[in-house]
Write a protein that holds these residues in place. Structure first.
Motif, PDB file in Angstrom:
ATOM      1  N   ASP A 150       0.916  -1.152   0.064  1.00 19.42           N
ATOM      2  CA  ASP A 150       0.018  -0.149  -0.100  1.00 19.42           C
ATOM      3  C   ASP A 150       0.981   1.254  -0.103  1.00 19.42           C
ATOM      4  N   ALA A 151       0.286   2.309   0.135  1.00 19.81           N
ATOM      5  CA  ALA A 151       0.900   3.740   0.041  1.00 19.81           C
ATOM      6  C   ALA A 151       1.835   3.818   1.104  1.00 19.81           C
ATOM      7  N   GLU A 152       1.998   2.917   2.345  1.00 21.96           N
ATOM      8  CA  GLU A 152       2.772   3.002   3.508  1.00 21.96           C
ATOM      9  C   GLU A 152       4.069   1.811   3.624  1.00 21.96           C
ATOM     10  N   THR A 153       3.445   0.822   2.896  1.00 24.27           N
ATOM     11  CA  THR A 153       3.963  -0.565   3.158  1.00 24.27           C
ATOM     12  C   THR A 153       4.544  -0.904   1.930  1.00 24.27           C
ATOM     13  N   THR A 154       5.993  -1.672   2.041  1.00 22.94           N
ATOM     14  CA  THR A 154       6.606  -2.161   1.010  1.00 22.94           C
ATOM     15  C   THR A 154       7.006  -3.453   1.492  1.00 22.94           C
ATOM     16  N   VAL A 155       7.512  -4.560   0.519  1.00 18.49           N
ATOM     17  CA  VAL A 155       8.002  -5.757   0.929  1.00 18.49           C
ATOM     18  C   VAL A 155       9.046  -6.273  -0.081  1.00 18.49           C
ATOM     19  N   PRO A 156      10.169  -6.969   0.149  1.00 14.80           N
ATOM     20  CA  PRO A 156      10.970  -7.363  -0.713  1.00 14.80           C
ATOM     21  C   PRO A 156      10.462  -8.526  -1.593  1.00 14.80           C
ATOM     22  N   VAL A 157      10.605  -8.473  -2.787  1.00 11.40           N
ATOM     23  CA  VAL A 157      10.277  -9.738  -3.835  1.00 11.40           C
ATOM     24  C   VAL A 157      11.496 -10.043  -4.539  1.00 11.40           C
ATOM     25  N   GLN A 158      11.242 -11.530  -5.186  1.00  6.71           N
ATOM     26  CA  GLN A 158      12.194 -11.876  -6.178  1.00  6.71           C
ATOM     27  C   GLN A 158      11.221 -11.513  -7.549  1.00  6.71           C
ATOM     28  N   MET A 159      11.791 -10.768  -8.276  1.00 11.39           N
ATOM     29  CA  MET A 159      11.042 -10.178  -9.474  1.00 11.39           C
ATOM     30  C   MET A 159      11.403 -10.765 -10.730  1.00 11.39           C
ATOM     31  N   MET A 160      10.461 -11.684 -11.662  1.00  6.33           N
ATOM     32  CA  MET A 160      11.253 -11.892 -12.708  1.00  6.33           C
ATOM     33  C   MET A 160      11.106 -11.114 -13.960  1.00  6.33           C
ATOM     34  N   TYR A 161      11.952 -11.023 -14.777  1.00  6.02           N
ATOM     35  CA  TYR A 161      11.882 -10.097 -15.896  1.00  6.02           C
ATOM     36  C   TYR A 161      11.767 -10.627 -17.288  1.00  6.02           C
ATOM     37  N   LYS A 162      10.875 -10.212 -18.386  1.00 11.59           N
ATOM     38  CA  LYS A 162      11.098 -10.669 -19.655  1.00 11.59           C
ATOM     39  C   LYS A 162      10.822  -9.595 -20.592  1.00 11.59           C
ATOM     40  N   TYR A 163      11.520  -9.207 -21.649  1.00 11.98           N
ATOM     41  CA  TYR A 163      11.275  -8.606 -22.750  1.00 11.98           C
ATOM     42  C   TYR A 163      10.950  -9.458 -23.968  1.00 11.98           C
ATOM     43  N   ALA A 164       9.909  -9.301 -24.464  1.00 16.22           N
ATOM     44  CA  ALA A 164       9.259 -10.237 -25.568  1.00 16.22           C
ATOM     45  C   ALA A 164       8.099 -10.103 -26.156  1.00 16.22           C
ATOM     46  N   SER A 165       7.606 -10.588 -27.198  1.00 20.98           N
ATOM     47  CA  SER A 165       6.417 -10.218 -27.674  1.00 20.98           C
ATOM     48  C   SER A 165       5.358 -11.060 -26.990  1.00 20.98           C
ATOM     49  N   LEU A 166       4.454 -10.556 -26.208  1.00 15.15           N
ATOM     50  CA  LEU A 166       3.660 -11.054 -25.433  1.00 15.15           C
ATOM     51  C   LEU A 166       2.420 -10.563 -25.510  1.00 15.15           C
ATOM     52  N   LYS A 167       1.351 -11.306 -25.006  1.00 11.75           N
ATOM     53  CA  LYS A 167      -0.121 -10.828 -25.057  1.00 11.75           C
ATOM     54  C   LYS A 167      -0.353  -9.733 -24.089  1.00 11.75           C
ATOM     55  N   VAL A 168      -0.871  -8.525 -24.538  1.00 14.17           N
ATOM     56  CA  VAL A 168      -1.178  -7.583 -23.576  1.00 14.17           C
ATOM     57  C   VAL A 168      -2.485  -6.992 -23.834  1.00 14.17           C
ATOM     58  N   PHE A 169      -3.006  -6.175 -23.032  1.00 15.44           N
ATOM     59  CA  PHE A 169      -4.216  -5.274 -23.321  1.00 15.44           C
ATOM     60  C   PHE A 169      -4.352  -4.294 -22.231  1.00 15.44           C
ATOM     61  N   TYR A 170      -4.902  -3.090 -22.694  1.00 15.11           N
ATOM     62  CA  TYR A 170      -5.248  -2.033 -21.772  1.00 15.11           C
ATOM     63  C   TYR A 170      -6.800  -1.911 -21.741  1.00 15.11           C
ATOM     64  N   ASP A 171      -7.217  -2.075 -20.508  1.00 17.31           N
ATOM     65  CA  ASP A 171      -8.706  -1.988 -20.356  1.00 17.31           C
ATOM     66  C   ASP A 171      -9.039  -0.518 -20.051  1.00 17.31           C
ATOM     67  N   ASP A 172      -9.451   0.527 -20.896  1.00 16.15           N
ATOM     68  CA  ASP A 172      -9.862   1.650 -20.776  1.00 16.15           C
ATOM     69  C   ASP A 172     -10.882   1.658 -19.624  1.00 16.15           C
ATOM     70  N   GLU A 173     -11.932   0.791 -19.539  1.00  9.67           N
ATOM     71  CA  GLU A 173     -13.092   0.681 -18.693  1.00  9.67           C
ATOM     72  C   GLU A 173     -12.515   0.815 -17.267  1.00  9.67           C
ATOM     73  N   LEU A 174     -11.538  -0.145 -17.063  1.00 12.37           N
ATOM     74  CA  LEU A 174     -11.120  -0.350 -15.564  1.00 12.37           C
ATOM     75  C   LEU A 174      -9.654   0.201 -15.430  1.00 12.37           C
ATOM     76  N   LEU A 175      -9.313   0.849 -16.258  1.00 13.99           N
ATOM     77  CA  LEU A 175      -7.789   1.638 -16.278  1.00 13.99           C
ATOM     78  C   LEU A 175      -6.890   0.645 -15.704  1.00 13.99           C
ATOM     79  N   SER A 176      -6.741  -0.449 -16.344  1.00 15.32           N
ATOM     80  CA  SER A 176      -5.999  -1.574 -15.623  1.00 15.32           C
ATOM     81  C   SER A 176      -5.078  -2.141 -17.081  1.00 15.32           C
TER      82      SER A 176
END
Length: 456
Positions: free
Chosen positions: A265-291
């Motif tokens: 949240d705005a005040e709380t962070t936790v450490p994570v192991q973040m995976m990364y990839k740069y590739a051609s992937l299926k994505v979408f921007y939902d304008d209704e949900l702004l997500s």
């Protein structure tokens, strides 16, 4: 010991249990789930047992009148999928209303729960049956109850034939040697839901061990303890399970996984192991949900959708609460047809979640109250009076880098205001997860990640 599900046992009461399962492995995504239901005798009569009501439909033809050929059951399957997926969102929204779960990770298998409730309706009568069918969203004008059970059977048969992923869905019925179940109920639950059947003595500890061993085996060790104990007057225990393990079509490079920060949240962070990839992937921007939406496939069979609110929008920033309040089955359907491949950077945290829920109050909140009280009517299961004392659900989820590779195609997408939200997708804020069947859109698993480091 296994029993012939066309015969059964003798008399008593209590407990039916159903369990959901799920758990993914290294970018292997494994899911395991089990749901448990316990049946007990009625407080009033002490002779109340689970009962099952099933309806037969008869067609009568008069004289030379012709009947139109009925469409194959597969034609109505999309309606069952919609029913199951609507139930998934109703269950989720009731779950997040519970004070204990409002700020926690959520992960469960709605398909496992709806399947268990449909099984229960086979043995329910009167108002109990009406509540069960209404609770799961059954509409008699769309298909009959017989058709509903046949379609669940068709789904299970089709899942059994899948290749490329490891998936196992089924159920088991443990019956006290003191309870006599009606042969018709046993035949139907075996025919439609591939249920295994066992006669047991619930007064001995070995029965709990047998149930846990069964679940552990079916979920490949992901859920090793479905139940801690059972009352000695338990008469029946029903569980459903689902296990899924799939490799990504495009794996992540472990050397690019790095330490990062997740903003709970705005005040709380936790450490994570973040995976990364740069590739051609299926994505979408939902304008209704702004997500932002990311779709990761498993061997052209199942898909995981990840949806995260866009905190960098020109409009008012959305939160996970905004997303989960607005989202519905129709949004998932839109995503399935709207995602397009494009070159994008993605950041996805490695996950290992375990969840456990008591479903009693949640299902009561969905209108299915009588089955947990002395008003329960399960006369389609047994001549004795029983009710459900406990309904539990457990699930696990594991995600990491391993997987298979696939060819990629690049496409372009456009959004208003020259703002391009899909240059990268970073899942370092609370986000939602869906595991769906590519062939029919059935939601197998559903959840949200609020804190990847939370241990439940």
């Amino acid at each position: 010991m296994p029993i012939d599900l066309t015969a059964a046992s003798s008399d008593s009461r209590r407990e039916l249990a159903v369990r959901l399962k799920s758990s993914p492995s290294p970018l292997f995504v494994q899911y395991a789930d089990s749901t448990c239901w316990g049946f007990r005798p009625s407080k009033e009569t002490m002779e109340r047992n689970i009962i099952y009501l099933w309806i037969c439909a008869f067609a009568v033809v008069h004289g030379n009148q012709e009947t139109l050929p009925q469409p194959p059951i597969s034609d109505k399957l999309p309606s069952l999928i919609k029913m199951n997926n609507d139930f998934a969102f109703h269950l989720y929204k009731k779950l997040v209303e519970m004070p204990d779960y409002q700020s926690k990770n959520i992960f469960f298998s709605p398909f496992s729960v709806s399947m268990a409730l449909s099984e229960l309706s086979l043995g329910a009568g009167g108002e109990t049956r009406k509540q069960l069918l209404s609770g799961i969203g059954y509409n008699s004008s769309v298909f009959s109850t017989e058709e509903m059970h046949r379609m669940f059977h068709s789904l299970l048969e089709e899942i059994d034939q899948r290749t490329g992923v490891d998936i196992d869905v089924g159920s088991a019925l443990y019956v006290s040697d003191k309870l006599k179940l009606l042969p018709e109920f046993l035949e139907k639950i075996k025919e439609f839901y591939h249920s295994d059947g066992f006669t047991v003595d619930f007064s001995v500890k070995e029965t709990v061990d047998k149930i846990n061993t069964y679940v552990k085996d079916k979920t490949h060790g992901k859920i090793d303890r479905a139940v801690d104990d059972l009352e000695s007057d338990t008469l029946m225990f029903l569980l459903t399970y689902i296990f899924f393990q799939g490799k990504w079509d495009m794996s992540f490079d472990p050397s690019k996984t790095h330490q990062s920060t997740f903003h709970v949240d705005a005040e709380t962070t936790v450490p994570v192991q973040m995976m990364y990839k740069y590739a051609s992937l299926k994505v979408f921007y939902d304008d209704e949900l702004l997500s932002k939406v990311l779709c990761l496939d498993y061997d052209d069979s199942f898909s995981m959708f990840l949806a995260v609110p866009d905190i960098h929008t020109f409009f008012e920033a959305k939160t996970i609460k905004d997303l989960e309040k607005a989202i519905s089955r129709q949004h998932i359907e839109k995503w399935r047809t709207s995602v397009n491949k494009r070159k994008v950077s993605i950041y996805v945290p490695k996950l290992s979640l375990k969840t456990s829920y008591s479903l009693n109050d949640i299902l009561k909140g969905l209108g299915m109250a009588d089955m947990f009280t002395d008003n329960a009517n399960f006369t389609g299961m047994s001549e004795e009076n029983i009710f459900i004392s406990k309904a539990m659900h457990k699930a696990t989820l594991d995600i990491d880098e391993k997987g298979t590779t696939a060819a990629a195609v690049t496409t372009a997408s456009f959004t208003p205001y020259s703002y391009n939200p899909l240059l990268f997708l970073r899942f370092d804020n609370p986000f939602m997860i869906f595991i769906t069947d590519q062939k029919n859109g059935n939601i197998l698993f559903f959840g949200k990640v609020v804190n990847p480091e939370e241990k439940q």
